[in-house]
Design a protein around this motif. Structure first.
Motif, PDB file in Angstrom:
ATOM      1  N   ALA A 267    -119.066 -28.777 -53.730  1.00 34.80           N
ATOM      2  CA  ALA A 267    -118.407 -28.009 -51.725  1.00 34.80           C
ATOM      3  C   ALA A 267    -118.964 -26.633 -52.004  1.00 34.80           C
ATOM      4  O   ALA A 267    -119.134 -26.261 -51.176  1.00 34.80           O
ATOM      5  CB  ALA A 267    -116.726 -27.666 -52.390  1.00 34.80           C
ATOM      6  N   CYS A 268    -120.121 -25.841 -53.387  1.00 37.09           N
ATOM      7  CA  CYS A 268    -120.358 -24.697 -53.095  1.00 37.09           C
ATOM      8  C   CYS A 268    -121.453 -24.554 -51.900  1.00 37.09           C
ATOM      9  O   CYS A 268    -122.410 -25.435 -52.994  1.00 37.09           O
ATOM     10  CB  CYS A 268    -120.381 -23.886 -54.161  1.00 37.09           C
ATOM     11  SG  CYS A 268    -120.761 -22.545 -54.128  1.00 37.09           S
ATOM     12  N   PRO A 269    -121.676 -23.636 -50.933  1.00 41.13           N
ATOM     13  CA  PRO A 269    -123.436 -24.622 -50.449  1.00 41.13           C
ATOM     14  C   PRO A 269    -124.113 -23.091 -51.461  1.00 41.13           C
ATOM     15  O   PRO A 269    -125.438 -23.716 -50.996  1.00 41.13           O
ATOM     16  CB  PRO A 269    -122.773 -23.083 -49.019  1.00 41.13           C
ATOM     17  CG  PRO A 269    -121.309 -22.870 -48.653  1.00 41.13           C
ATOM     18  CD  PRO A 269    -120.750 -23.317 -50.357  1.00 41.13           C
TER      19      PRO A 269
ATOM     20  N   ASN B  80    -124.056 -16.922 -57.968  1.00 39.95           N
ATOM     21  CA  ASN B  80    -124.424 -16.971 -56.492  1.00 39.95           C
ATOM     22  C   ASN B  80    -123.281 -16.658 -55.405  1.00 39.95           C
ATOM     23  O   ASN B  80    -123.421 -16.549 -54.292  1.00 39.95           O
ATOM     24  CB  ASN B  80    -124.454 -18.629 -56.299  1.00 39.95           C
ATOM     25  CG  ASN B  80    -126.714 -18.684 -56.431  1.00 39.95           C
ATOM     26  OD1 ASN B  80    -127.511 -17.386 -56.835  1.00 39.95           O
ATOM     27  ND2 ASN B  80    -127.278 -19.612 -56.954  1.00 39.95           N
ATOM     28  N   CYS B  81    -122.505 -16.505 -55.831  1.00 43.69           N
ATOM     29  CA  CYS B  81    -121.119 -16.580 -55.292  1.00 43.69           C
ATOM     30  C   CYS B  81    -120.976 -14.885 -54.616  1.00 43.69           C
ATOM     31  O   CYS B  81    -120.832 -14.375 -52.971  1.00 43.69           O
ATOM     32  CB  CYS B  81    -119.465 -16.780 -56.217  1.00 43.69           C
ATOM     33  SG  CYS B  81    -118.358 -16.728 -55.128  1.00 43.69           S
ATOM     34  N   GLN B  82    -121.490 -14.684 -55.545  1.00 46.07           N
ATOM     35  CA  GLN B  82    -121.348 -12.102 -54.828  1.00 46.07           C
ATOM     36  C   GLN B  82    -122.915 -12.470 -53.809  1.00 46.07           C
ATOM     37  O   GLN B  82    -123.563 -13.205 -53.592  1.00 46.07           O
ATOM     38  CB  GLN B  82    -122.142 -11.496 -56.443  1.00 46.07           C
ATOM     39  CG  GLN B  82    -122.279 -10.281 -56.192  1.00 46.07           C
ATOM     40  CD  GLN B  82    -121.353  -9.902 -57.340  1.00 46.07           C
ATOM     41  OE1 GLN B  82    -120.389 -10.889 -57.650  1.00 46.07           O
ATOM     42  NE2 GLN B  82    -121.054  -9.019 -57.436  1.00 46.07           N
TER      43      GLN B  82
ATOM     44  N   ASP C  90    -115.268 -22.059 -49.468  1.00 44.48           N
ATOM     45  CA  ASP C  90    -115.648 -23.754 -49.008  1.00 44.48           C
ATOM     46  C   ASP C  90    -114.605 -24.596 -50.551  1.00 44.48           C
ATOM     47  O   ASP C  90    -113.809 -25.415 -51.098  1.00 44.48           O
ATOM     48  CB  ASP C  90    -116.394 -24.411 -49.170  1.00 44.48           C
ATOM     49  CG  ASP C  90    -117.364 -23.792 -47.801  1.00 44.48           C
ATOM     50  OD1 ASP C  90    -116.933 -23.029 -47.130  1.00 44.48           O
ATOM     51  OD2 ASP C  90    -118.158 -24.661 -47.496  1.00 44.48           O
ATOM     52  N   CYS C  91    -115.151 -24.328 -51.916  1.00 42.41           N
ATOM     53  CA  CYS C  91    -114.599 -24.552 -52.935  1.00 42.41           C
ATOM     54  C   CYS C  91    -112.870 -24.054 -53.351  1.00 42.41           C
ATOM     55  O   CYS C  91    -112.086 -25.552 -53.155  1.00 42.41           O
ATOM     56  CB  CYS C  91    -114.927 -23.552 -54.674  1.00 42.41           C
ATOM     57  SG  CYS C  91    -114.804 -21.482 -54.010  1.00 42.41           S
ATOM     58  N   VAL C  92    -112.159 -23.715 -53.040  1.00 46.17           N
ATOM     59  CA  VAL C  92    -110.790 -23.469 -52.377  1.00 46.17           C
ATOM     60  C   VAL C  92    -110.029 -24.945 -52.041  1.00 46.17           C
ATOM     61  O   VAL C  92    -108.791 -24.814 -52.054  1.00 46.17           O
ATOM     62  CB  VAL C  92    -110.329 -22.113 -52.359  1.00 46.17           C
ATOM     63  CG1 VAL C  92    -111.013 -21.228 -53.160  1.00 46.17           C
ATOM     64  CG2 VAL C  92    -109.725 -22.233 -50.716  1.00 46.17           C
TER      65      VAL C  92
HETATM   66 FE1  F3S Z   1    -118.137 -18.560 -53.781  1.00 46.95          FE
HETATM   67 FE2  F3S Z   1    -119.341 -21.324 -53.304  1.00 46.95          FE
HETATM   68 FE3  F3S Z   1    -116.678 -20.171 -53.640  1.00 46.95          FE
HETATM   69  S1  F3S Z   1    -120.036 -19.360 -52.719  1.00 46.95           S
HETATM   70  S2  F3S Z   1    -116.208 -18.395 -52.817  1.00 46.95           S
HETATM   71  S3  F3S Z   1    -118.008 -20.802 -55.514  1.00 46.95           S
HETATM   72  S4  F3S Z   1    -117.298 -21.696 -51.952  1.00 46.95           S
END
Ligand code: F3S
Length: 101
Positions: free
Chosen positions: A48-50, A7-9, A15-17
């Motif tokens: 944290a990841c949307p 899903n990051c792609q 937000d994770c960083v």
């Molecule tokens: Fe990816 Fe979610 Fe981080 S979309 S960049 S893992 S906040």
């Protein structure tokens, strides 16, 4: 360790960083990857990841297990990403598609 999955792609919200205490995220133009040798398994990045892209290794489905090796290999080659960046132009559409608005 924790793993950034598919899903990051198309999103790269980053937000994770901002919540990672050890700067274990590395990135390219498409997405981020976690360095398994640096991750301390605190789980702060999961909520944290949307788009729910980050999972603990033992929570991965069979289809997702390939991401373990991908994260390790890519993280070793790519720069650390420490600060929030603009999401990709496709991010909001992808989040809607996932029903996560
Ligand atoms: Fe990816 Fe979610 Fe981080 S979309 S960049 S893992 S906040």
């Amino acid at each position: 360790t924790h793993v950034v999955t598919a899903n990051c792609q198309a999103c790269r919200f980053t937000d994770c960083v901002t919540v990672c205490p050890v700067a274990c995220f590395h990135g390219d133009e498409e997405r981020l990857y976690i360095d398994p040798d640096v991750c301390v398994d605190c789980s702060a990045c999961i909520p944290a990841c949307p788009v729910g892209a980050i999972k603990e290794e033992f929570d991965l489905s069979g289809d997702e297990e390939e991401w373990i090796q991908i994260n390790a290999e890519k993280a070793s080659d790519l720069p650390v990403i420490r600060s929030k960046q603009p999401p990709l132009p496709t991010a909001d559409a992808r989040r809607s598609e996932l029903g996560l608005n």
